[in-house]
Enzyme design. Structure first.
Site, PDB file in Angstrom:
ATOM      1  N   ARG A  18       3.282  -2.899  -4.831  1.00 18.36           N
ATOM      2  CA  ARG A  18       3.673  -4.319  -4.940  1.00 18.36           C
ATOM      3  C   ARG A  18       3.993  -4.655  -6.390  1.00 18.36           C
ATOM      4  NH1 ARG A  18      -0.305  -8.382  -2.065  1.00 18.36           N
ATOM      5  NH2 ARG A  18       1.508  -9.754  -2.345  1.00 18.36           N
ATOM      6  N   CYS A  76      -2.716 -12.251  -9.020  1.00 23.49           N
ATOM      7  CA  CYS A  76      -2.482 -11.419  -7.834  1.00 23.49           C
ATOM      8  C   CYS A  76      -1.382 -12.081  -7.029  1.00 23.49           C
ATOM      9  CB  CYS A  76      -3.772 -11.255  -7.042  1.00 23.49           C
ATOM     10  SG  CYS A  76      -4.517 -12.825  -6.527  1.00 23.49           S
TER      11      CYS A  76
END
Length: 278
Positions: A179, A237
């Site tokens: 990611r 995040c």
């Protein structure tokens, strides 16, 4: 009651405490997808634990500020009082085991000015593994009296997060490496990361049982990605939940000044003028 400068408490310590003058115990089990955590709570929880919903009670509604923005102080205060949180009385939060939701609850309570607060190391699975009792009885706690005073922990907005890597600080992206690299994005509509950020998945701070690693090991991991003792440091995040676990780990490593970019990637990408690195 517990070690003041450690953000976690062991199952054995909590078990001993709840037989005396018990802390307020909050069950914050949560899933990004799937059935809500309340389902797990109803099926069984620690004796005396009160369920608090991460999505609706500890965070604000999703939108331009990300998927898990800061809650309105008055609404947070109401939720915490309903859960029995009292000024100065110890609170222990636990989740389904990886510590992410519990860390965000811990962070939110600390941000709101509440001391003392701890995370149950290993969460509900560790409690079960120790053979300790659980119950399906839902308690009715006496109303709490906490007053929410925002600012107890440092927060970055999008502009400050974007400036940090060029201002001598370390911005840690705690998501999975694929990611971070922008190779795969299962949640948000845009892949990549904030330019200048370094990648250190928060899962690396856990041992094989879901417990937070010791302070020296955690400190070494941060040093490996370039954190020096006097550098400003912040974490982000996807939506500010798992990054709170990295802030928890930074506290164990002695960095109680670590900031959280609450909006995280889900807020960053709402402005097309913000740069994306892959």
């Amino acid at each position: 009651m517990f070690v003041a400068d450690d953000p976690t408490v062991a199952v054995s310590e909590l078990a001993a405490a709840i037989t005396g003058t018990p802390p307020t115990v909050l069950d914050v089990r949560w899933r990004l997808t799937g059935s809500p955590g309340r389902t797990d709570y109803v099926a069984g929880h620690l004796p005396g634990a009160v369920f608090v919903d991460l999505d609706t009670e500890l965070c604000g509604p999703p939108g331009a500020g990300g998927r898990h923005p800061l809650p309105e102080p008055a609404e947070l205060q109401s939720a915490l009082r309903a859960a029995g949180v009292r000024t100065g009385h110890p609170v222990v939060v636990y989740d389904a085991g990886d510590g992410a939701a519990a860390a965000r609850a811990w962070w939110t309570l600390r941000w709101a000015g509440h001391r003392p607060t701890w995370v149950l190391d290993g969460g509900y699975p560790a409690w079960l593994a120790a053979g300790l009792p659980v119950t399906a009885e839902v308690p009715t706690p006496p109303p709490g009296d906490i007053t929410v005073r925002p600012g107890g922990l440092p927060v970055l907005d999008a502009d400050a997060a974007g400036r940090l890597p060029t201002a001598g600080g370390l911005l840690i992206d705690v998501r999975a490496p694929e990611r971070f690299r922008g190779e795969r994005e299962p949640v948000d509509p845009v892949a990549g990361h904030i330019p200048g950020a370094v990648n250190l998945p928060t899962t690396q701070h856990l041992d094989g049982t879901g417990r937070l690693r010791d302070a020296d090991t955690v400190r070494d991991r941060f040093a490996e990605v370039g954190l020096r003792p006097d550098d400003p440091v912040a974490a982000y995040c996807g939506s500010g939940v798992t990054a709170a676990h990295t802030v928890l780990a930074l506290h164990r490593a002695g960095r109680t000044d670590a900031a959280l970019y609450v909006g995280s990637w889900s807020e960053w990408i709402t402005d097309p003028d913000r740069p994306v690195q892959r």
